[in-house]
Design an enzyme around this catalytic site. Sequence first.
Site, PDB file in Angstrom:
ATOM      1  CB  ILE A  27      -0.947  -0.020   1.225  1.00 47.36           C
ATOM      2  CG1 ILE A  27      -1.991  -1.136   1.061  1.00 47.36           C
ATOM      3  CG2 ILE A  27      -1.622   1.332   1.415  1.00 47.36           C
ATOM      4  CD1 ILE A  27      -2.827  -1.417   2.312  1.00 47.36           C
ATOM      5  CG  ASP A  73      12.346   0.112  13.223  1.00 44.09           C
ATOM      6  OD1 ASP A  73      11.163   0.416  13.456  1.00 44.09           O
ATOM      7  OD2 ASP A  73      12.862  -0.947  13.641  1.00 44.09           O
ATOM      8  CG  ASN A 100       1.557   2.268   4.525  1.00 46.96           C
ATOM      9  OD1 ASN A 100       0.484   1.690   4.340  1.00 46.96           O
ATOM     10  ND2 ASN A 100       2.728   1.722   4.161  1.00 46.96           N
ATOM     11  CE1 TYR A 168      -2.335  -5.156  11.386  1.00 43.21           C
ATOM     12  CE2 TYR A 168      -4.724  -5.223  11.392  1.00 43.21           C
ATOM     13  CZ  TYR A 168      -3.540  -4.895  10.760  1.00 43.21           C
ATOM     14  OH  TYR A 168      -3.557  -4.302   9.516  1.00 43.21           O
ATOM     15  CE  LYS A 172      -3.061  -1.322  11.194  1.00 50.27           C
ATOM     16  NZ  LYS A 172      -2.261  -0.329  10.457  1.00 50.27           N
TER      17      LYS A 172
HETATM   18  P1  NAI Z   1       3.191  -4.933   3.500  1.00 52.28           P
HETATM   19  O1  NAI Z   1       3.696  -5.916   4.483  1.00 52.28           O
HETATM   20  O2  NAI Z   1       3.156  -5.280   2.058  1.00 52.28           O
HETATM   21  O3  NAI Z   1       4.012  -3.568   3.623  1.00 52.28           O
HETATM   22  C1  NAI Z   1       4.337  -3.004   4.860  1.00 52.28           C
HETATM   23  C2  NAI Z   1       5.668  -2.287   4.730  1.00 52.28           C
HETATM   24  O4  NAI Z   1       5.950  -1.683   5.998  1.00 52.28           O
HETATM   25  C3  NAI Z   1       6.834  -3.234   4.414  1.00 52.28           C
HETATM   26  O5  NAI Z   1       7.601  -2.730   3.349  1.00 52.28           O
HETATM   27  C4  NAI Z   1       7.607  -3.288   5.717  1.00 52.28           C
HETATM   28  O6  NAI Z   1       9.010  -3.494   5.549  1.00 52.28           O
HETATM   29  C5  NAI Z   1       7.321  -1.910   6.310  1.00 52.28           C
HETATM   30  N1  NAI Z   1       7.512  -1.870   7.761  1.00 52.28           N
HETATM   31  C6  NAI Z   1       7.096  -2.771   8.669  1.00 52.28           C
HETATM   32  N2  NAI Z   1       7.503  -2.415   9.899  1.00 52.28           N
HETATM   33  C7  NAI Z   1       8.186  -1.257   9.742  1.00 52.28           C
HETATM   34  C8  NAI Z   1       8.858  -0.391  10.626  1.00 52.28           C
HETATM   35  N3  NAI Z   1       8.951  -0.679  11.942  1.00 52.28           N
HETATM   36  N4  NAI Z   1       9.427   0.726  10.141  1.00 52.28           N
HETATM   37  C9  NAI Z   1       9.383   1.013   8.825  1.00 52.28           C
HETATM   38  N5  NAI Z   1       8.794   0.214   7.928  1.00 52.28           N
HETATM   39  C10 NAI Z   1       8.199  -0.905   8.383  1.00 52.28           C
HETATM   40  O7  NAI Z   1       1.751  -4.564   4.036  1.00 52.28           O
HETATM   41  P2  NAI Z   1       0.589  -3.623   3.459  1.00 52.28           P
HETATM   42  O8  NAI Z   1      -0.577  -4.471   3.225  1.00 52.28           O
HETATM   43  O9  NAI Z   1       1.087  -2.748   2.376  1.00 52.28           O
HETATM   44  O10 NAI Z   1       0.286  -2.763   4.770  1.00 52.28           O
HETATM   45  C11 NAI Z   1       0.406  -1.362   4.837  1.00 52.28           C
HETATM   46  C12 NAI Z   1      -0.480  -0.857   5.955  1.00 52.28           C
HETATM   47  O11 NAI Z   1      -1.834  -1.193   5.653  1.00 52.28           O
HETATM   48  C13 NAI Z   1      -0.187  -1.477   7.316  1.00 52.28           C
HETATM   49  O12 NAI Z   1      -0.297  -0.479   8.313  1.00 52.28           O
HETATM   50  C14 NAI Z   1      -1.288  -2.508   7.468  1.00 52.28           C
HETATM   51  O13 NAI Z   1      -1.570  -2.792   8.822  1.00 52.28           O
HETATM   52  C15 NAI Z   1      -2.427  -1.791   6.790  1.00 52.28           C
HETATM   53  N6  NAI Z   1      -3.507  -2.682   6.382  1.00 52.28           N
HETATM   54  C16 NAI Z   1      -3.271  -3.700   5.499  1.00 52.28           C
HETATM   55  C17 NAI Z   1      -4.283  -4.562   5.162  1.00 52.28           C
HETATM   56  C18 NAI Z   1      -4.076  -5.712   4.242  1.00 52.28           C
HETATM   57  O14 NAI Z   1      -4.976  -6.583   4.171  1.00 52.28           O
HETATM   58  N7  NAI Z   1      -2.998  -5.794   3.500  1.00 52.28           N
HETATM   59  C19 NAI Z   1      -5.617  -4.406   5.737  1.00 52.28           C
HETATM   60  C20 NAI Z   1      -5.769  -3.284   6.618  1.00 52.28           C
HETATM   61  C21 NAI Z   1      -4.728  -2.466   6.924  1.00 52.28           C
END
Ligand code: NAI
Length: 262
Positions: A27, A73, A100, A168, A172
């Site tokens: 995202i 981070d 995000n 989680y 959120k």
């Molecule tokens: P993803 O796992 O593809 O991407 C998340 C990114 O955040 C990764 O590149 C990761 O390295 C980075 N990240 C994780 N911890 C970190 C930290 N401590 N510092 C800096 N970067 C960090 O996941 P996605 O789906 O793109 O998720 C993005 C956001 O959307 C998250 O907050 C997630 O909780 C939220 N979300 C996602 C849903 C889904 O079904 N994919 C549903 C609802 C919310």
Amino acid sequence: MLEAGMYQEKYRVDGKTAFITGGGRGIGLCAAHALAEAGARVIIADRDAEALRAGRQTLIDLGHRSVEAMVLDVTNVGDVGRAADTWNATFGSVDILVANAGIAWPDTGGEEMPDEAWRTVIDVNLNGVFWSCREFGRHMLGRGHGAIVTVGSMSGLISNRPQRQAHYNAAKAGVHHLTRSLAAEWAPRGVRVNSVAPGYIDTAMSGSGLRGEIGKLWLNDTPMQRGGRPDEIASVILFLATDAASLLTGSVIVADAGFTIW
Ligand code: NAI
């Protein structure tokens, strides 16, 4: 009041700088693409250096020229503060923050939740969002303008099933109310703070689940009977970041294929 081209202009962010946490993939990367396409200079930040490198290359291959990347981070408040100071000094302002970065943790029942699981998920998904908002928001307040978009979740509104993820969900829900709280404080000072609450989205976080056995249960509970694509969340983030959303602050926009209707 009515001017030709006014709506095209409202949806543009030309000349603005956007900082996107967790921008290496999923995202966050789609949000960077959306904001860059609408005219912004983008800075993607991620703790995963390889994802960051590949993500930056993807944006450049898409034709975006003003793309910066930094390893960060979001749980390290000192580093987040230094990033805010550095990029504000480098570009004069960071006008848009997309908070995000987030993680999920495998199915973990409340009664047996390890301390580490609780602490880690709260640290990244809630504390990391707060540090980002505070450090970048401070500069925005100093200038009297800015737009912050936090990434919450439908899990902040409902409790998912069948997986157990109290950490989680709590994080959120915290993001949503943090968003409203900061929005109320900062509205008179020109900074808008809104959130998008995605449903199941096909990224590294939920993609394998969507395609697996559990995904059948999820989709059965979803009126549209499909998961979302990350670009469908990026569109909402872009909207919230632009002047098209000038009257919105403290809003949590749910984009979940209808999941929370039921
Ligand atoms: P993803 O796992 O593809 O991407 C998340 C990114 O955040 C990764 O590149 C990761 O390295 C980075 N990240 C994780 N911890 C970190 C930290 N401590 N510092 C800096 N970067 C960090 O996941 P996605 O789906 O793109 O998720 C993005 C956001 O959307 C998250 O907050 C997630 O909780 C939220 N979300 C996602 C849903 C889904 O079904 N994919 C549903 C609802 C919310």
